[in-house]
Design an enzyme around this catalytic site. Structure first.
Site, short mmCIF file in Angstrom:
data_model
loop_
_atom_site.label_atom_id
_atom_site.label_comp_id
_atom_site.label_asym_id
_atom_site.label_seq_id
_atom_site.Cartn_x
_atom_site.Cartn_y
_atom_site.Cartn_z
CB CYS A 115 -0.96 0.00 1.18
SG CYS A 115 -2.17 -1.32 1.07
CG HIS A 252 -3.06 3.86 1.62
ND1 HIS A 252 -3.55 3.38 0.43
CD2 HIS A 252 -3.13 2.82 2.50
CE1 HIS A 252 -3.89 2.12 0.58
NE2 HIS A 252 -3.65 1.75 1.83
CG ASN A 282 -6.50 -0.44 0.89
OD1 ASN A 282 -5.77 -0.04 -0.01
ND2 ASN A 282 -6.04 -0.90 2.04
O1 UT7 Z 1 -3.70 -0.61 3.46
C1 UT7 Z 1 -2.93 -1.42 4.28
C2 UT7 Z 1 -3.17 -1.11 5.67
N1 UT7 Z 1 -4.41 -1.68 6.11
C3 UT7 Z 1 -5.09 -1.08 7.04
O2 UT7 Z 1 -4.69 -0.01 7.44
C4 UT7 Z 1 -6.28 -1.76 7.61
C5 UT7 Z 1 -6.31 -1.46 9.07
N2 UT7 Z 1 -7.38 -2.13 9.82
C6 UT7 Z 1 -8.68 -1.78 9.69
O3 UT7 Z 1 -9.04 -0.96 8.86
C7 UT7 Z 1 -9.65 -2.34 10.67
O4 UT7 Z 1 -8.96 -3.00 11.70
C8 UT7 Z 1 -10.66 -3.34 10.04
C9 UT7 Z 1 -11.66 -2.56 9.18
C10 UT7 Z 1 -9.93 -4.38 9.22
C11 UT7 Z 1 -11.45 -4.03 11.14
O5 UT7 Z 1 -12.10 -3.07 11.97
P1 UT7 Z 1 -11.99 -3.18 13.55
O6 UT7 Z 1 -12.83 -2.12 14.11
O7 UT7 Z 1 -10.53 -3.19 13.89
O8 UT7 Z 1 -12.68 -4.56 13.82
P2 UT7 Z 1 -12.05 -5.88 14.48
O9 UT7 Z 1 -11.07 -6.52 13.57
O10 UT7 Z 1 -11.63 -5.55 15.87
O11 UT7 Z 1 -13.33 -6.79 14.54
C12 UT7 Z 1 -14.48 -6.44 15.34
C13 UT7 Z 1 -15.56 -7.48 15.10
C14 UT7 Z 1 -15.04 -8.91 15.23
O12 UT7 Z 1 -16.05 -9.67 15.83
P3 UT7 Z 1 -15.99 -10.04 17.40
O13 UT7 Z 1 -14.70 -10.78 17.58
O14 UT7 Z 1 -15.99 -8.70 18.11
O15 UT7 Z 1 -17.22 -10.84 17.59
C15 UT7 Z 1 -14.87 -9.35 13.80
O16 UT7 Z 1 -14.99 -10.76 13.65
O17 UT7 Z 1 -16.06 -7.37 13.76
C16 UT7 Z 1 -16.00 -8.64 13.11
N3 UT7 Z 1 -15.81 -8.44 11.69
C17 UT7 Z 1 -16.83 -8.23 10.85
N4 UT7 Z 1 -18.16 -8.18 11.03
C18 UT7 Z 1 -18.92 -7.95 9.95
C19 UT7 Z 1 -14.63 -8.39 10.99
N5 UT7 Z 1 -14.90 -8.17 9.69
C20 UT7 Z 1 -16.24 -8.07 9.57
C21 UT7 Z 1 -17.09 -7.83 8.48
N6 UT7 Z 1 -18.43 -7.77 8.72
N7 UT7 Z 1 -16.65 -7.65 7.23
#
Ligand code: UT7
Length: 325
Positions: A115, A252, A282
């Protein structure tokens, strides 16, 4: 002191026509439009059709950037293409674009920084220009990330999209101060200890397969906020400017919450931050040049404006570039 600067003289971009909305993903995965919008800011993404390759997207963006610059491919000395999704393991996708443009001289190669690929490619091209090894360069970010996604992993597949953007750089004399037009500074960083947080579980040497994206999203998010802040602070300090001097933040586009935190850190109102993540998701190395092309075409970025770019990705790699338009 007189110096050589790389002035950005043209921008272009290209998105594949096929659009996939969050609602469509929610029909085949345990996710929802609401979750994706709230956590990421994404509404939809463009996805290349079968047979539509990274080099095709790159070529369209390159042609538009050359047209915007009023230049021909024969005027170019260098093509640097940032991509993680090359057409083939080799040769470099940049050489396919070189041939398709009809450019029969010069240098063309790919840069792999995921990225951060556009910021890395811009820095490489700027250094070529500043030492006099090239007088002009085409810098492209192009990806078909859809090809390396695990479409059953809701934690990653909802986040990415395909696309390409390009800028044309031209060597110009400058005074060596912040009033010069062109790239004023680039800052690059990497730290390979973070490999396991964001990687692809395949490759020619490791598995002989292409592999799929694996990410510890929450950890990547945490590191992105601090590492991008470092890159932005270094860009500002190196140029003796403050956040309020920045006309446009062109970040980005990985997550709207990360973008907002960088805007807030710089004290910028939301109108000064270029956001495309809602429509593009992204697009990895393509996200910054896609956003630049959009903001230039709609008249937001004007000659003389100070534009700050920043990105972070797998590796980890991260970096920033400050340019006066
Ligand atoms: O470009 C390269 C760099 N990449 C990035 O900068 C990405 C950085 N990370 C992010 O943008 C975020 O961490 C994500 C968007 C990937 C995830 O958001 P988050 O607020 O950090 O969520 P999380 O990973 O802590 O997950 C929270 C909950 C989990 O469920 P439980 O364990 O709380 O029951 C996940 O399983 O959300 C769940 N979850 C989803 N639910 C519905 C994860 N993905 C999804 C989804 N739909 N697509």
């Amino acid at each position: 002191m007189s110096v050589i600067r790389s002035r950005i003289v043209g921008c272009g971009s290209y998105l594949p026509s096929q659009v996939i909305t969050n609602a469509e993903l929610a029909r085949r995965l345990d996710t929802s439009d609401d979750w994706i919008r709230q956590r990421t800011g994404i509404r939809q993404r463009h996805v290349a059709k079968e047979g539509e390759l990274t080099s095709h997207l790159a070529l369209h963006a390159a042609e538009r950037a050359l047209e915007d610059a009023g230049m021909a491919a024969a005027d170019l000395d260098l093509i640097v293409l940032g991509t993680t999704t090359p057409d083939e393991t080799f040769p470099a996708t940049a050489t396919r674009v070189q041939a398709a443009l009809g450019m029969q001289r010069g240098i063309a190669f790919d840069v792999q920084a995921v990225c951060s690929g556009f910021v890395y490619s811009l820095a490489v091209a700027d250094n070529f220009i500043r030492v006099g090894q090239a007088k002009s360069a085409l810098v492209i970010g192009a990806e078909t990330f859809s090809r390396i996604l695990d479409w059953n992993d809701r934690g990653t597949c909802v986040l990415f999209g395909d696309g390409a953007g390009a800028v044309v750089l031209k060597a110009e004399p400058g005074k060596g101060d912040g009033s010069d037009r062109g790239i004023l500074s680039t800052h690059l960083y990497s730290d390979g200890r973070f490999h396991d947080m964001l990687y692809v579980d395949g490759g020619p040497s490791a598995t002989k397969t292409v592999g799929q994206v694996r990410m510890e999203g929450r950890e990547v998010f945490r590191h992105a906020v601090t590492k991008l802040a470092q890159a932005v602070d270094d860009a500002i300090a190196a140029n003796g400017v403050t956040g309020s001097d920045i006309d446009w933040l062109v970040p980005h586009q990985a997550n709207k919450r990360i973008i907002d935190s960088m805007g807030a850190k710089l004290g910028l109102p939301p109108e000064k931050v270029v956001v495309t993540i809602d429509r593009h998701a992204n697009t990895s190395a393509a996200s910054i040049p896609l956003a630049l092309a959009e903001a230039k075409a709609d008249g937001r970025i004007k000659p003389g404006h100070l534009v700050l770019m920043e990105a972070m990705g797998g590796g980890f790699t991260w970096g920033s570039a400050l340019a006066r338009w």
